[in-house]
Write a protein that holds these residues in place. Structure first.
Motif, PDB file in Angstrom:
ATOM      1  N   ARG A   4       0.834  -1.210   0.000  1.00  0.00           N
ATOM      2  CA  ARG A   4       0.000   0.000   0.000  1.00  0.00           C
ATOM      3  C   ARG A   4       0.865   1.256   0.000  1.00  0.00           C
ATOM      4  NH1 ARG A   4      -4.609  -2.201   4.072  1.00  0.00           N
ATOM      5  NH2 ARG A   4      -5.651  -3.461   2.505  1.00  0.00           N
ATOM      6  N   THR A   5       1.971   1.225   0.716  1.00  0.00           N
ATOM      7  CA  THR A   5       2.885   2.378   0.735  1.00  0.00           C
ATOM      8  C   THR A   5       3.474   2.608  -0.647  1.00  0.00           C
ATOM      9  OG1 THR A   5       3.407   1.934   3.051  1.00  0.00           O
ATOM     10  CG2 THR A   5       4.926   3.349   1.833  1.00  0.00           C
ATOM     11  N   GLU A   8       0.870   4.104  -2.962  1.00  0.00           N
ATOM     12  CA  GLU A   8       0.631   5.538  -2.810  1.00  0.00           C
ATOM     13  C   GLU A   8       1.540   6.352  -3.728  1.00  0.00           C
ATOM     14  OE1 GLU A   8       0.979   6.565   1.311  1.00  0.00           O
ATOM     15  OE2 GLU A   8      -0.667   5.239   1.902  1.00  0.00           O
ATOM     16  N   VAL A   9       2.791   5.972  -3.803  1.00  0.00           N
ATOM     17  CA  VAL A   9       3.737   6.674  -4.681  1.00  0.00           C
ATOM     18  C   VAL A   9       3.409   6.391  -6.141  1.00  0.00           C
ATOM     19  CG1 VAL A   9       6.169   6.871  -5.334  1.00  0.00           C
ATOM     20  CG2 VAL A   9       5.544   6.623  -2.925  1.00  0.00           C
ATOM     21  N   ALA A  11       0.571   5.652  -7.440  1.00  0.00           N
ATOM     22  CA  ALA A  11      -0.698   6.266  -7.840  1.00  0.00           C
ATOM     23  C   ALA A  11      -0.453   7.649  -8.442  1.00  0.00           C
ATOM     24  CB  ALA A  11      -1.646   6.363  -6.653  1.00  0.00           C
ATOM     25  N   THR A  12       0.434   8.405  -7.834  1.00  0.00           N
ATOM     26  CA  THR A  12       0.782   9.724  -8.378  1.00  0.00           C
ATOM     27  C   THR A  12       1.464   9.584  -9.732  1.00  0.00           C
ATOM     28  OG1 THR A  12       1.037  10.595  -6.148  1.00  0.00           O
ATOM     29  CG2 THR A  12       2.056  11.849  -7.931  1.00  0.00           C
ATOM     30  N   VAL A  42      -4.283   0.236  -3.965  1.00  0.00           N
ATOM     31  CA  VAL A  42      -4.101   1.674  -3.761  1.00  0.00           C
ATOM     32  C   VAL A  42      -4.022   2.415  -5.091  1.00  0.00           C
ATOM     33  CG1 VAL A  42      -2.547   3.424  -2.817  1.00  0.00           C
ATOM     34  CG2 VAL A  42      -3.023   1.342  -1.521  1.00  0.00           C
ATOM     35  N   ARG A  46      -6.670   5.325  -6.004  1.00  0.00           N
ATOM     36  CA  ARG A  46      -6.261   6.726  -5.877  1.00  0.00           C
ATOM     37  C   ARG A  46      -5.885   7.407  -7.187  1.00  0.00           C
ATOM     38  NH1 ARG A  46      -2.874   7.339  -0.286  1.00  0.00           N
ATOM     39  NH2 ARG A  46      -4.428   6.341   1.032  1.00  0.00           N
ATOM     40  N   SER A  47      -5.694   6.660  -8.234  1.00  0.00           N
ATOM     41  CA  SER A  47      -5.317   7.258  -9.518  1.00  0.00           C
ATOM     42  C   SER A  47      -6.549   7.718 -10.266  1.00  0.00           C
ATOM     43  CB  SER A  47      -4.551   6.246 -10.379  1.00  0.00           C
ATOM     44  OG  SER A  47      -3.353   5.866  -9.750  1.00  0.00           O
TER      45      SER A  47
END
Length: 92
Positions: A4-5, A8-9, A11-12, A42, A46-47
């Motif tokens: 998940r961590t 997060e990166v 996704a950006t 994730v 989040r994307s």
């Protein structure tokens, strides 16, 4: 948690670059499907939907040299791109 961590990166990056394929390699790929599943969860959550419509997130299958192979492939694709060859031939 680690998946998940990383997700997060990624996704950006996915929202900015809109890739069709993300390959998870090295020791991360060897960590197993649970890590990749966390990344996918994730990134897809989040994307931007447009960026994930055709996105695949897969583990590398080339073994310990997958990073080197991926980098070499990118260099070859850049060097042999049609626009690059046309530019070179126009200057000759």
């Amino acid at each position: 948690m680690a998946g998940r961590t990383i997700g997060e990166v990624l996704a950006t990056c996915v929202s900015l670059l809109n890739p069709e394929l993300v390959v998870i390699g090295g020791s991360l790929a060897q960590a197993g499907e649970s890590l990749i599943a966390g990344v996918r969860e994730v990134v897809y959550g989040r994307s931007l939907p447009l960026a994930t419509a055709r996105l695949q997130i897969v583990p590398a299958t080339t073994g310990p040299q997958d990073g080197v192979i991926g980098a070499a492939t990118m260099v070859i694709q850049h060097a042999l791109a049609v626009s690059r060859i046309d530019e070179t031939l126009a200057g000759a």
